[in-house]
Design a protein around this motif. Structure first.
Motif: not given
Length: 409
Positions: A306-309, A316, A331, A311-314, A124, A327
């Motif tokens: 996971w789906t909202y937060f 997946n 999700s 996932a923003q950091f990659g 972060q 990519r």
């Protein structure tokens, strides 16, 4: 197999978070402490290994709100008897390593040996760049990302070396790329005290040549140490070679198998002979309902982190097969189940999923992501009860009612 909960503390439901600045709300934080206490006491009764908390700062949004994992661990340790607590993990490039070493020893003393330690490089950038802006390139991950990553890596390993020296020795010295311990030009007025009471702190001329951390660990040995969440084969191998139990998170069975081999190679470098999967952990989600439909309802709430937060950091990327572009991975709950990051369903369904997974993922530690508050507490406790009574005892003798009394007998 030990089972533990990994908790990136969240203070509210999706709806409460979306109202804004949930991390600043006393009512939500107090409810979270109450709910975490109920979860910890349930775990304590049924034989779980422990709770690990992320270290993240500046989380005004209310997700991953864990400024001091050790302080939160101590709060819950005071209300439990057996459960272990620690950070997963301290973001070492940001820290003073002597402070980390002492903080873990204090937690271990205050809990009489129930502290573990986890160490990470950190992802972060908002808080890392702000709080470590005085450390080399760590204020800026835009201008030269390679230098930024290299400095984080070098700081991580030197800080780890210092922490281990502090735990292993009454007093010690260190000379590295970033630290000289003690600082060489230190006028120390307390020479008499150090000479008479401080071991090898001074040389014959009265120069300060060694320092130490106090108190020592409760049993005067290193705590169990983890490195979350190792993604590459090399990070798995390096963690083990440094005496840290790697916690993997990749999901593809072929990649998992390769990482199990990497951990074994790492432990061999450390001079430790292991069976396949020994001294290794993996992290997964598990959501259990009375029926598959109920579990899916629970999962839609729980997996918001996971789906909202995440996932923003990659994140997946951990779902991908070799050569696959992460990519392109949706999700969704069905996709998470298919890919193996999430065990979800009725007890019968989750038993089958976990049985299949453990055939290719033999491990000593199963770390379960636990999305507190996103799953309302009544649902959370129902899920925990079903998981604890009808799933986990089929795979480990560590989990069950009265497990501590049975062990004592």
């Amino acid at each position: 197999m030990e089972v533990a909960f990994f908790i990136p503390p969240t203070v509210g439901s999706r709806e409460e978070l979306m109202q804004g600045l949930a991390g600043r709300r006393t009512d939500l934080y107090q409810r979270m402490l109450k709910d975490l206490t109920e979860i910890a006491q349930f775990m304590d009764e049924y034989g779980y290994f422990g709770m690990g908390f992320t270290e993240h700062h500046l989380s005004v949004e209310g997700m991953t709100l864990s400024n001091s994992p050790s302080m939160l661990g101590l709060y819950l340790a005071n209300q439990t008897k057996h459960l272990n607590f620690g950070a997963l993990g301290y973001v070492l490039p940001v820290h003073d390593p002597l402070r980390v070493a002492a903080e873990v020893t204090m937690l271990d003393q205050m809990t009489q040996g129930r502290a573990f330690a986890g160490f990470a490089r950190g992802v972060q950038t908002r808080w890392i760049n702000t709080m470590a802006q005085h450390r080399y390139s760590l204020a800026d991950n835009i201008t030269d990302p390679k230098q930024y990553d290299d400095d984080r890596r070098r700081l991580f390993y030197e800080h780890l070396e210092i922490i281990l020296k502090a735990w292993d020795n009454d007093t010690f010295s260190h000379k590295g790329d970033f630290w000289t311990i003690p600082a060489p030009k230190t006028a120390w007025p307390g020479q008499r005290m150090s000479r008479e009471m401080g071991g090898r702190s001074l040389d014959a001329e009265g120069n300060l040549v060694e320092i130490g951390v106090a108190p020592a660990m409760y049993n005067r040995k290193r705590p169990i140490m983890f490195e979350p969440f190792s993604v590459s084969h090399s990070s798995i191998e390096t963690a083990a070679s440094n005496g840290l139990i790697p916690i993997g998170i990749m999901c593809d069975p072929e990649i998992v198998s390769q990482q199990i081999d990497a951990a074994q190679r790492g432990w061999e470098k450390a001079g430790v002979s292991t069976r396949r999967g020994e001294k290794l952990g993996f992290a997964r989600y598990m959501i259990v309902g009375e029926t598959d439909a109920e579990a899916m309802e629970f999962a839609e709430l729980a997996m918001f982190e996971w789906t909202y937060f995440f996932a923003q950091f990659g994140f997946n990327a951990v779902l991908a097969k070799q050569g696959e572009d992460w990519r392109d991975i949706p999700s969704t709950i069905p996709e998470f189940i298919k890919r193996g990051i999430l065990f979800c369903g009725s007890p019968d369904t989750v038993n089958r999923q976990l049985e299949a997974a453990l055939k290719t993922m033999p491990i000593d530690y199963l770390w379960l992501f636990t999305p507190n508050e996103l799953l309302p507490q009544k649902m959370m406790m129902k899920h925990l009860d079903l998981m604890t009574r009808k799933v986990l005892p089929n795979f480990t003798d560590k989990i069950g009612p009265n497990i501590h009394r049975k062990a004592a007998a």
